[in-house]
Write a protein that holds these residues in place. Sequence first.
Motif, PDB file in Angstrom:
ATOM      1  N   TYR A  93       0.833  -1.204   0.000  1.00 35.56           N
ATOM      2  CA  TYR A  93       0.000   0.000   0.000  1.00 35.56           C
ATOM      3  C   TYR A  93       0.863   1.247   0.000  1.00 35.56           C
ATOM      4  CZ  TYR A  93      -3.804  -3.163   1.041  1.00 35.56           C
ATOM      5  OH  TYR A  93      -4.711  -4.184   0.972  1.00 35.56           O
ATOM      6  N   THR A  94       0.632   2.118  -0.994  1.00 35.01           N
ATOM      7  CA  THR A  94       1.441   3.346  -1.056  1.00 35.01           C
ATOM      8  C   THR A  94       1.112   4.288   0.094  1.00 35.01           C
ATOM      9  OG1 THR A  94      -0.220   4.225  -2.559  1.00 35.01           O
ATOM     10  CG2 THR A  94       1.760   3.280  -3.541  1.00 35.01           C
ATOM     11  N   GLN A  95      -0.079   4.080   0.716  1.00 31.38           N
ATOM     12  CA  GLN A  95      -0.441   4.981   1.822  1.00 31.38           C
ATOM     13  C   GLN A  95       0.372   4.711   3.081  1.00 31.38           C
ATOM     14  OE1 GLN A  95      -2.571   3.517  -0.177  1.00 31.38           O
ATOM     15  NE2 GLN A  95      -4.170   4.938  -0.811  1.00 31.38           N
ATOM     16  N   TYR A  96       0.999   3.535   3.164  1.00 31.06           N
ATOM     17  CA  TYR A  96       1.962   3.319   4.257  1.00 31.06           C
ATOM     18  C   TYR A  96       3.300   3.886   3.801  1.00 31.06           C
ATOM     19  CZ  TYR A  96      -1.348  -0.039   6.275  1.00 31.06           C
ATOM     20  OH  TYR A  96      -2.453  -0.640   6.809  1.00 31.06           O
ATOM     21  N   TYR A  97       3.858   4.784   4.575  1.00 32.47           N
ATOM     22  CA  TYR A  97       5.087   5.456   4.163  1.00 32.47           C
ATOM     23  C   TYR A  97       6.303   4.663   4.618  1.00 32.47           C
ATOM     24  CZ  TYR A  97       1.865   9.349   3.473  1.00 32.47           C
ATOM     25  OH  TYR A  97       0.822  10.139   3.087  1.00 32.47           O
ATOM     26  N   LYS A  98       7.041   4.144   3.649  1.00 29.39           N
ATOM     27  CA  LYS A  98       8.247   3.382   3.980  1.00 29.39           C
ATOM     28  C   LYS A  98       9.478   4.287   4.057  1.00 29.39           C
ATOM     29  CE  LYS A  98       5.971   1.230   1.482  1.00 29.39           C
ATOM     30  NZ  LYS A  98       4.511   1.358   1.208  1.00 29.39           N
ATOM     31  N   GLU A  99       9.315   5.535   3.555  1.00 26.85           N
ATOM     32  CA  GLU A  99      10.394   6.506   3.752  1.00 26.85           C
ATOM     33  C   GLU A  99       9.834   7.657   4.588  1.00 26.85           C
ATOM     34  OE1 GLU A  99       9.554   6.718  -0.048  1.00 26.85           O
ATOM     35  OE2 GLU A  99      10.057   4.600   0.139  1.00 26.85           O
ATOM     36  N   LYS A 100      10.765   8.378   5.160  1.00 27.49           N
ATOM     37  CA  LYS A 100      10.339   9.538   5.943  1.00 27.49           C
ATOM     38  C   LYS A 100       9.789  10.583   4.986  1.00 27.49           C
ATOM     39  CE  LYS A 100      11.843  12.186   9.912  1.00 27.49           C
ATOM     40  NZ  LYS A 100      10.478  12.060  10.429  1.00 27.49           N
ATOM     41  N   LYS A 101       8.603  11.102   5.284  1.00 28.07           N
ATOM     42  CA  LYS A 101       7.969  12.103   4.415  1.00 28.07           C
ATOM     43  C   LYS A 101       7.924  13.438   5.156  1.00 28.07           C
ATOM     44  CE  LYS A 101       6.344   8.866   1.510  1.00 28.07           C
ATOM     45  NZ  LYS A 101       6.675   8.696   0.116  1.00 28.07           N
ATOM     46  N   GLY A 102       7.486  14.470   4.403  1.00 28.00           N
ATOM     47  CA  GLY A 102       7.262  15.760   5.035  1.00 28.00           C
ATOM     48  C   GLY A 102       6.038  15.704   5.933  1.00 28.00           C
ATOM     49  N   THR A 103       5.836  16.779   6.706  1.00 26.55           N
ATOM     50  CA  THR A 103       4.667  16.841   7.586  1.00 26.55           C
ATOM     51  C   THR A 103       3.386  16.727   6.767  1.00 26.55           C
ATOM     52  OG1 THR A 103       5.966  18.406   8.844  1.00 26.55           O
ATOM     53  CG2 THR A 103       3.657  18.167   9.474  1.00 26.55           C
ATOM     54  N   TYR A 104       3.396  17.393   5.595  1.00 21.76           N
ATOM     55  CA  TYR A 104       2.225  17.339   4.729  1.00 21.76           C
ATOM     56  C   TYR A 104       2.611  16.657   3.419  1.00 21.76           C
ATOM     57  CZ  TYR A 104       0.655  20.748   8.084  1.00 21.76           C
ATOM     58  OH  TYR A 104       0.342  21.376   9.246  1.00 21.76           O
ATOM     59  N   VAL A 105       1.940  15.564   3.139  1.00 25.80           N
ATOM     60  CA  VAL A 105       2.198  14.852   1.894  1.00 25.80           C
ATOM     61  C   VAL A 105       1.095  15.230   0.918  1.00 25.80           C
ATOM     62  CG1 VAL A 105       2.517  12.593   0.823  1.00 25.80           C
ATOM     63  CG2 VAL A 105       3.255  12.970   3.184  1.00 25.80           C
ATOM     64  N   LEU A 106       1.481  15.831  -0.194  1.00 29.36           N
ATOM     65  CA  LEU A 106       0.496  16.293  -1.170  1.00 29.36           C
ATOM     66  C   LEU A 106       0.432  15.283  -2.313  1.00 29.36           C
ATOM     67  CD1 LEU A 106       1.658  20.020  -1.181  1.00 29.36           C
ATOM     68  CD2 LEU A 106      -0.210  19.014   0.157  1.00 29.36           C
ATOM     69  N   ASP A 107      -0.635  14.492  -2.323  1.00 24.95           N
ATOM     70  CA  ASP A 107      -0.810  13.479  -3.359  1.00 24.95           C
ATOM     71  C   ASP A 107      -1.610  14.084  -4.507  1.00 24.95           C
ATOM     72  OD1 ASP A 107       0.540  11.549  -1.931  1.00 24.95           O
ATOM     73  OD2 ASP A 107      -1.265  10.773  -0.955  1.00 24.95           O
ATOM     74  N   VAL A 108      -0.915  14.457  -5.567  1.00 25.15           N
ATOM     75  CA  VAL A 108      -1.600  15.104  -6.688  1.00 25.15           C
ATOM     76  C   VAL A 108      -2.010  14.032  -7.686  1.00 25.15           C
ATOM     77  CG1 VAL A 108      -1.456  16.872  -8.466  1.00 25.15           C
ATOM     78  CG2 VAL A 108      -0.119  17.100  -6.354  1.00 25.15           C
ATOM     79  N   CYS A 109      -3.295  13.998  -8.007  1.00 26.17           N
ATOM     80  CA  CYS A 109      -3.774  12.978  -8.925  1.00 26.17           C
ATOM     81  C   CYS A 109      -3.468  13.380 -10.365  1.00 26.17           C
ATOM     82  CB  CYS A 109      -5.275  12.786  -8.755  1.00 26.17           C
ATOM     83  SG  CYS A 109      -5.942  11.620  -9.946  1.00 26.17           S
ATOM     84  N   THR A 110      -2.855  12.465 -11.104  1.00 26.19           N
ATOM     85  CA  THR A 110      -2.615  12.724 -12.532  1.00 26.19           C
ATOM     86  C   THR A 110      -3.171  11.574 -13.365  1.00 26.19           C
ATOM     87  OG1 THR A 110      -0.445  11.680 -12.411  1.00 26.19           O
ATOM     88  CG2 THR A 110      -0.516  14.061 -12.125  1.00 26.19           C
ATOM     89  N   CYS A 111      -4.128  10.864 -12.794  1.00 28.85           N
ATOM     90  CA  CYS A 111      -4.734   9.768 -13.534  1.00 28.85           C
ATOM     91  C   CYS A 111      -5.644  10.365 -14.623  1.00 28.85           C
ATOM     92  CB  CYS A 111      -5.494   8.881 -12.558  1.00 28.85           C
ATOM     93  SG  CYS A 111      -5.679   7.199 -13.134  1.00 28.85           S
ATOM     94  N   PHE A 112      -6.248   9.538 -15.459  1.00 27.64           N
ATOM     95  CA  PHE A 112      -6.905  10.022 -16.683  1.00 27.64           C
ATOM     96  C   PHE A 112      -7.808  11.229 -16.453  1.00 27.64           C
ATOM     97  CE2 PHE A 112      -6.243   5.443 -17.623  1.00 27.64           C
ATOM     98  CZ  PHE A 112      -5.211   5.637 -18.517  1.00 27.64           C
ATOM     99  N   GLY A 113      -8.718  11.110 -15.470  1.00 30.93           N
ATOM    100  CA  GLY A 113      -9.705  12.176 -15.263  1.00 30.93           C
ATOM    101  C   GLY A 113      -9.027  13.494 -14.953  1.00 30.93           C
ATOM    102  N   CYS A 114      -8.150  13.482 -13.959  1.00 29.87           N
ATOM    103  CA  CYS A 114      -7.493  14.718 -13.556  1.00 29.87           C
ATOM    104  C   CYS A 114      -6.518  15.206 -14.633  1.00 29.87           C
ATOM    105  CB  CYS A 114      -6.738  14.521 -12.249  1.00 29.87           C
ATOM    106  SG  CYS A 114      -7.840  14.490 -10.822  1.00 29.87           S
ATOM    107  N   GLN A 115      -5.923  14.248 -15.352  1.00 35.55           N
ATOM    108  CA  GLN A 115      -4.930  14.603 -16.361  1.00 35.55           C
ATOM    109  C   GLN A 115      -5.541  15.534 -17.417  1.00 35.55           C
ATOM    110  OE1 GLN A 115      -2.652  11.942 -19.525  1.00 35.55           O
ATOM    111  NE2 GLN A 115      -2.226  11.304 -17.435  1.00 35.55           N
ATOM    112  N   VAL A 116      -6.712  15.169 -17.934  1.00 33.44           N
ATOM    113  CA  VAL A 116      -7.316  16.007 -18.975  1.00 33.44           C
ATOM    114  C   VAL A 116      -7.839  17.311 -18.396  1.00 33.44           C
ATOM    115  CG1 VAL A 116      -7.914  14.102 -20.498  1.00 33.44           C
ATOM    116  CG2 VAL A 116      -9.564  14.849 -18.789  1.00 33.44           C
ATOM    117  N   CYS A 117      -8.065  17.341 -17.079  1.00 41.23           N
ATOM    118  CA  CYS A 117      -8.573  18.563 -16.456  1.00 41.23           C
ATOM    119  C   CYS A 117      -7.444  19.394 -15.846  1.00 41.23           C
ATOM    120  CB  CYS A 117      -9.602  18.234 -15.377  1.00 41.23           C
ATOM    121  SG  CYS A 117     -10.994  17.295 -16.007  1.00 41.23           S
TER     122      CYS A 117
END
Lengths: 227, 572
Positions: A93-117
């Motif tokens: 699961y990518t939602q489990y962080y295996k590396e240290k992340k920042g305080t705020y993790v910004l997951d920007v969607c670039t899948c088909f729907g968001c990509q065209v928009c």
Amino acid sequence: MTQPFNGSLLRPDFVPGEPVERHFSDVELVWTDDEQKQIATFRSQYPTNDGAVMKVLWLAQNKFSWLPPEVVQFVADTIEVPYAKVYGVATFYTQYYKEKKGTYVLDVCTCFGCQVCGGYDILHYLEDKLGISKGETTADGLFTIQEVECLGACGSAPMLQVTNGPYVHNLTKEKVDALIDDLKEGKMPAFESVTLPQDETDLGGNRRSDTELVTEYQTPPVSETLH
Amino acid sequence: MNVIIDGQSFEFEPGDLLLQFCLDRGIEIPHFCYHPALSVPANCRQCLVQAGLPARDRATGDLVRDENGKPVVNYFPKPQTSCSLELSDGMVVHTQYDSEEVAAMQADNLELMLINHPLDCPICDQAGECPLQIQAYKYGPEGSRFEFEKVHKPKRVQLGPNVVLDAERCINCTRCTRFTTEVSKSHQLSIIGRGDTNYPMTAPGQVFDDPYSMNVCDICPVGALTEDYFRFKARVWEMSSTPSVSDFGGKGINVDYWVRDNHILRIIPRENLSVNEYWMPDAARLVYERYNENRPQGPTLAGNASDWEAAYDEVANILKAANGKVVFLGSAYATVEDNYLLMKLAEAVGADAPQYISRIQVGSGDNWLISDDPAPNTQGCERLGMNPLDPVLLKAKLAGGEIDVLYVLEEDPIAAGVLSADDLLGIKVILHHYHTTNETLAHADVALPAAMCVETIGTYVNETGRAQRLRPAKMIRSMNRSLMMEAGVGQSRTDRHGTPFDRWYNEDHQIDCQPGWEVLPAIAERLGAPMSYKSPAAIMAEVAEANPAFSGATHKAMDLLGVALQDIGEPV
């Protein structure tokens, strides 16, 4: 176009049998009484301990902010599930962080729907604004940007998610600026419900009753760079 | 209850699963993740078939028939994985032999599986015996439409002391992780990551040191997991394999010996559900070198090279001169046949019945395939009526001058700790030995190199009383009719033995040794007590006839899977 050859993929993250770097000491790896009660409840909810793996990993991530190997092993030992199995779940699961992340993790969607928009427009704007590339963390340790696949909110594209938590919908550059300013002040975005077109047309203004912040569906934009 | 597969009707038992049911009846359906000893995850999706049930009228329960009177079949809307499909009465199944649609689905699935598979078969150890390679040729597409650079993953990962992983070749069937979870229960492997970059791995900081780790290489349907000791040693088509029995311990593990140019290069388990199922411990494979290394060449008389005839004469002279003051030591490493002949020889020279050195150490095994007994034929000795040796008594006899000659069959009493070099002062020693490292060899007046279990024909009885047959996997130097018959030399051969690399073509590395059933009759003849047997099978037939503890254990009956002998109770 062929993908660039990524030499690092040829090496595993660790060599079996060789010690791995530790980030938490044994003194830190303890559960509080409350957490122990919580874990006991999780275990009682499933016929075998395997079922509780995800919930206890989640608890551990909230406690330690990420899941280095020693935390995964700590979880495994706690619920008496083989370490390798828990590690397999944690890496799936990518939602489990295996590396240290920042305080705020910004997951920007670039899948088909968001990509065209305009998902990539938002992603690149964020990268330029914070001066990092996707997958990286700002020097102050505040922000990590990640490019993710569909988060299931295509109706309000483009969108992003903050640290496995609230979604920010109908993104514009101004909205991103405001979000970053808020986050710097420690203000997480509130949960926002976005309606669907049929809520207005067929369902008589169907609204969720459990949230204040409801936004009406609007026709998503078209990506600037889309031709 | 009946099921119709490709138009043919079969009877089945409730609970039968379609794939295994087909495989048992010679109907091959391609598959990767399914293994009969493991759970059924149905994750490789290769064994897809079309299946359906006959339509029944809801009111009456009668079969619905079309205008031609044929029952109407309601097919499941999607193809089914046959490995997980439980048969039910009247089920109609179409496999790839019957349905072009099914064949096309299987080909598509193989194309999908090969998207990121490296196709490095020319340098892959699995090539030639690779289920993916074989099934891609038989059922796969002619080419791939995915002409992109493949996803790269870790290569040459030393998972543990005995297993190496090439993650790029992995198709994520999860057989290895299920083996460690369900069979060996070491829980050391797990699939990590997701999507096209996942592969089996240990947890960070842990090592795959399961004592049964190399079984995952056997069940891996691709070349992703390979045995460290066998990597790049030989192509499978350069070797011959011989079904036989391991001499590693009292379990009598069924194995295939893989041989090239008379070297044992690999030992892998052979299926025998009554003994070792599909498995064997790593330690039983890693003994392969002992069949190749430190082997003696020809007999020696007091350390000097000799020939067999002279050695037999010398043994006969020594035994005659001893006047019955001989102690015979049988061996839990020698076959039943050889021990039996030794007993007859002892009788012929008027000596006490042979005894054997017991090596059982209670608690040294693992209650699975590693036995408390490191020797393979202790039961065989017991059933022949041999008793375990009492070292104290033997030492006393040797010291008291009651003994002139010690005759040792395929043993090493000094290394076993039952005798010391001093005990053998003034004693004539006749020794059948496997290795030049035999510690008793230095004290032997006559040393007769003995054929090991991989070179002889014979019988071992395992600790549960199962008599099992040894077959010659490699040739010894001398021409021997029985060994050549068994190995098929000189007969018209199938192409299994037809390459210039096979075991009989090349005379390199042949050991100048003899099986006990050659040596012992030759000596007995010189003593005027001839034993005339046409073959080891004839010896065993006599044993099975005369001794109720071996009742039924003829070579023919033992065949590939052995014969369970009557229980003779605990040895006294």
